[in-house]
Design a protein around this motif. Sequence first.
Motif, PDB file in Angstrom:
ATOM      1  N   LYS A  21       0.817  -1.208   0.000  1.00  0.00           N
ATOM      2  CA  LYS A  21       0.000   0.000   0.000  1.00  0.00           C
ATOM      3  C   LYS A  21       0.855   1.264   0.000  1.00  0.00           C
ATOM      4  N   HIS A  24       4.500   2.906  -3.375  1.00  0.00           N
ATOM      5  CA  HIS A  24       4.514   4.004  -4.346  1.00  0.00           C
ATOM      6  C   HIS A  24       5.215   5.252  -3.811  1.00  0.00           C
ATOM      7  N   ASN A  25       5.310   5.373  -2.493  1.00  0.00           N
ATOM      8  CA  ASN A  25       6.025   6.509  -1.914  1.00  0.00           C
ATOM      9  C   ASN A  25       7.527   6.453  -2.187  1.00  0.00           C
ATOM     10  N   LYS A  27       8.776   5.484  -5.277  1.00  0.00           N
ATOM     11  CA  LYS A  27       8.929   5.300  -6.722  1.00  0.00           C
ATOM     12  C   LYS A  27      10.128   6.040  -7.307  1.00  0.00           C
ATOM     13  N   MET A  54      -2.734  -2.688  -7.120  1.00  0.00           N
ATOM     14  CA  MET A  54      -2.795  -1.267  -6.751  1.00  0.00           C
ATOM     15  C   MET A  54      -1.391  -0.677  -6.722  1.00  0.00           C
ATOM     16  N   ALA A  55      -0.446  -1.422  -6.178  1.00  0.00           N
ATOM     17  CA  ALA A  55       0.937  -0.941  -6.134  1.00  0.00           C
ATOM     18  C   ALA A  55       1.503  -0.769  -7.539  1.00  0.00           C
ATOM     19  N   SER A  57      -0.129  -0.260 -10.283  1.00  0.00           N
ATOM     20  CA  SER A  57      -0.817   0.857 -10.922  1.00  0.00           C
ATOM     21  C   SER A  57      -0.280   2.194 -10.418  1.00  0.00           C
ATOM     22  N   ARG A  58      -0.114   2.332  -9.136  1.00  0.00           N
ATOM     23  CA  ARG A  58       0.388   3.587  -8.561  1.00  0.00           C
ATOM     24  C   ARG A  58       1.813   3.886  -9.001  1.00  0.00           C
TER      25      ARG A  58
END
Length: 73
Positions: A21, A24-25, A27, A54-55, A57-58
């Motif tokens: 979750k 993505h922070n 990336k 979700m990961a 995609s983000r």
Amino acid sequence: PLMKQAISSDTDQGVCFAALKRIHNFKDYPETISFMIDLKKNDFGENYEPYFSMALSRLGIINVEEFKNNINS
């Protein structure tokens, strides 16, 4: 390294979900994208949906259509 360990090696599924979750922070770190692409190639995500998709995609690794297909299958 801590996020990689939490996603790929921790035995607590909740830890993996929490890391997915938030991955993505990170990336902007060069190894993050390659690490997640490697996991995708090795079919890592089957047991970790919808968090894995979700990961991806983000992080921009998959598009919205692929995300929807992964979630619905």
